[in-house]
Design an enzyme around this catalytic site. Structure first.
Site, short mmCIF file in Angstrom:
data_model
loop_
_atom_site.label_atom_id
_atom_site.label_comp_id
_atom_site.label_asym_id
_atom_site.label_seq_id
_atom_site.Cartn_x
_atom_site.Cartn_y
_atom_site.Cartn_z
CE LYS A 22 -1.76 1.80 4.03
NZ LYS A 22 -1.40 3.23 4.10
CG ASN A 23 2.55 2.57 3.58
OD1 ASN A 23 1.39 2.97 3.48
ND2 ASN A 23 3.09 2.22 4.73
CB CYS A 117 -5.24 6.40 10.80
SG CYS A 117 -5.63 4.98 9.79
NE ARG A 122 0.13 9.84 10.40
CZ ARG A 122 -0.28 8.80 9.68
NH1 ARG A 122 -1.52 8.39 9.77
NH2 ARG A 122 0.55 8.19 8.86
CG ASP A 305 2.12 1.09 9.77
OD1 ASP A 305 1.84 2.00 10.57
OD2 ASP A 305 2.33 1.31 8.55
NE ARG A 398 -7.51 4.38 4.92
CZ ARG A 398 -6.81 4.95 5.89
NH1 ARG A 398 -7.38 5.30 7.00
NH2 ARG A 398 -5.53 5.20 5.74
C1 UD1 Z 1 4.38 6.33 6.80
C2 UD1 Z 1 3.44 5.22 6.47
C3 UD1 Z 1 2.69 4.76 7.69
C4 UD1 Z 1 3.65 4.43 8.82
C5 UD1 Z 1 4.66 5.53 9.03
C6 UD1 Z 1 5.74 5.15 10.02
C7 UD1 Z 1 2.89 5.79 4.19
C8 UD1 Z 1 1.87 6.28 3.23
N1 UD1 Z 1 2.50 5.69 5.46
O1 UD1 Z 1 3.56 7.41 7.26
O2 UD1 Z 1 1.92 3.62 7.37
O3 UD1 Z 1 2.91 4.26 10.02
O4 UD1 Z 1 5.29 5.88 7.80
O5 UD1 Z 1 6.39 4.00 9.61
O6 UD1 Z 1 3.99 5.44 3.80
N2 UD1 Z 1 6.47 13.65 11.64
C9 UD1 Z 1 6.73 14.96 11.98
N3 UD1 Z 1 6.92 15.85 10.97
C10 UD1 Z 1 6.90 15.51 9.66
C11 UD1 Z 1 6.66 14.17 9.32
C12 UD1 Z 1 6.45 13.26 10.34
O7 UD1 Z 1 6.75 15.30 13.14
O8 UD1 Z 1 7.09 16.39 8.81
C13 UD1 Z 1 6.20 12.66 12.71
C14 UD1 Z 1 4.70 12.37 12.79
O9 UD1 Z 1 4.05 13.23 13.64
C15 UD1 Z 1 4.67 10.97 13.33
C16 UD1 Z 1 5.86 10.36 12.67
O10 UD1 Z 1 6.76 11.42 12.37
O11 UD1 Z 1 4.84 10.95 14.71
C17 UD1 Z 1 5.35 9.69 11.41
O12 UD1 Z 1 6.40 9.44 10.62
P1 UD1 Z 1 6.42 9.40 9.04
O13 UD1 Z 1 7.53 8.46 8.77
O14 UD1 Z 1 6.44 10.74 8.46
O15 UD1 Z 1 5.02 8.72 8.69
P2 UD1 Z 1 4.17 8.88 7.39
O16 UD1 Z 1 5.04 9.13 6.21
O17 UD1 Z 1 3.03 9.79 7.66
#
Ligand code: UD1
Length: 418
Positions: A22-23, A117, A122, A305, A398
């Site tokens: 998915k990702n 979610c 985030r 996850d 999803r």
């Molecule tokens: C991706 C995955 C998701 C997984 C996550 C962590 C996708 C589409 N989704 O989500 O399934 O749970 O990685 O493995 O690939 N953060 C910040 N600032 C930012 C970006 C992130 O503070 O600019 C923090 C978020 O608040 C959260 C964490 O980092 O606590 C999430 O990490 P991130 O690796 O960015 O997750 P996603 O890319 O949203």
């Protein structure tokens, strides 16, 4: 709202084939917009998040269509939209990838901040920090991120946290920039490398994706490309959890075992046998798992996850497991539903203390707005005695392709109630 009715308490057994990631898919789809010619993506999972992204792009005017099971063709020629309004993007968190893709393609992007979610705040500050470092002017107006640049310029960007989304978004923006971009402390998740492989197939020059140091040499032009999406390690991990929670024995085909080493190691600690030959994984659960502590980490650590499905394993383990979540601040909301199935779990901040019980009992529960929390409820329901009904199934769908079919193929008594 669809429901999944599960009569649990029976060990899963048999084989199942993993779907595409998915990702990786939700990043590869917008990446296709960067090219000057059509792309063909294979092994694309037909799941809610992918279908939503396909709809979003279609509504924005892209020529995108399914050409067979898991085969998506995207022709970006003629696509001219650099604005993505809230009523479209709110349905999907990964729509933030439109920012990097449209900024690279048109030198401007206006994309509303997405939904997703309910597992934490985030923010996307690291994505925006990356775009600014590449020379874009970025502002937030009425919930819409506006980014603009005459010509993006390569830069060295240190990510304070190894964010997956920020790493991929910066890769998207930088592959058509002038000069070289370096991402330090990049995310190493398998789909970061997969998206880079696809971009490289289109003519990008990205080196080191999958390590913490990614170098992107900007190129003036990308052609379309063909790419096969990697298997979904989170889906595979969820089935591994279900096998252990039910004391079953299953084989998952089309997997990349290397992507699940942390998960396999943890499940072995619970007493499970995990064998692999590289592209299949066989898991045999003990009649009752032993408790084991988990701390979620960035890849290659134990993935956040799979934290929630793991809590369902720990819920019927012998002993006390301490599960600590380091990535999201609010990823235990689903626990209140598990309690309704007889689990004994105490949540303190980012830690769950799980006192395993001998028997979970079926109950009506809700996935609410939480994909992996919902998957955890399915795992618990499969292990629980009696009937459960999991409401809000579309949140689980999803991210899980043909969930009910696959579970039935493993001998589970499940019915999808539309
Ligand atoms: C991706 C995955 C998701 C997984 C996550 C962590 C996708 C589409 N989704 O989500 O399934 O749970 O990685 O493995 O690939 N953060 C910040 N600032 C930012 C970006 C992130 O503070 O600019 C923090 C978020 O608040 C959260 C964490 O980092 O606590 C999430 O990490 P991130 O690796 O960015 O997750 P996603 O890319 O949203």
């Amino acid at each position: 709202m669809a429901k999944l009715r599960v009569v649990g308490g029976n060990p899963l057994c048999g084989s199942v084939r993993a779907s595409g990631s998915k990702n990786a898919a939700v990043a590869a789809i917008p990446a296709a917009l960067l090219a000057h010619g059509p792309s063909r993506l294979e092994n694309v999972p037909v799941i809610g998040d992918v279908e939503v992204f396909v709809d979003i792009l279609r509504e924005l005017g892209a020529d995108i269509s399914w050409r067979g099971p898991g085969v998506l063709e995207i022709n970006p020629n003629g696509f001219e939209e650099w604005q993505a309004p809230y009523d479209l993007v709110k349905r999907l968190r990964a729509s933030y990838y439109l920012l990097g893709a449209l900024l690279a393609k048109f030198g401007r992007a206006e994309v509303a901040l997405p939904g997703g979610c309910d597992i934490g705040v985030r923010p996307v500050d690291l994505h925006l920090k990356g775009f600014r470092a590449l020379g874009a002017e970025v502002s937030l107006e009425y919930g819409v991120v506006k980014a603009r640049a005459e010509r993006l310029q390569g830069a060295t960007i240190y990510l304070d946290d190894a964010s997956v989304g920020a790493t991929i978004n910066i890769m998207l923006a930088a592959c058509l920039a002038e000069g070289t971009t370096i991402i330090e402390n990049a995310a190493r998740e398998p789909h970061v490398a997969d998206v880079a492989n696809y971009l490289n197939a289109m003519g990008a020059r990205i080196h080191g994706a999958g390590t913490e140091f990614v170098r992107i040499q900007g190129v003036p032009y990308l052609a379309g490309g063909e790419h096969t999406i990697i298997p979904d390690e989170i889906e595979v991990g969820t089935y591994m959890m279900a096998a252990v929670a039910t004391g079953g024995e299953i084989c998952i085909e089309n997997a990349i075992a290397k992507h699940l080493e942390a998960v396999a190691a943890k499940l072995r600690e619970t007493g499970a046998e995990v064998e692999t030959d590289g592209d299949w994984i066989r898991v045999k659960g003990p009649s009752r798992p032993r408790a084991a502590n988990v701390r979620t980490l960035r890849y290659p650590g134990f993935p956040t996850d799979l934290q929630q499905p793991y809590v369902s394993v720990a819920a019927r383990a012998e002993g006390v497991s301490v599960v600590h979540e380091t990535i999201y601040e609010n990823r235990f909301a689903f626990v209140s539903e598990l309690l309704r199935m007889g689990a004994k779990i105490k949540v303190e901040g980012r830690t769950a203390i799980v006192q395993g019980v001998e028997r979970l009992l079926g109950a009506p529960v809700r996935a609410r707005n939480d994909l992996r929390g919902g998957a955890a409820l399915v795992v618990a329901a499969l292990a629980a005695e009696g009937e459960s009904e999991i409401d809000d199934l579309q949140y689980i769908e999803r991210g899980y392709e043909r969930l009910d079919d696959k579970l039935r193929a493993l001998g589970a008594e499940v019915t999808r109630v539309p």
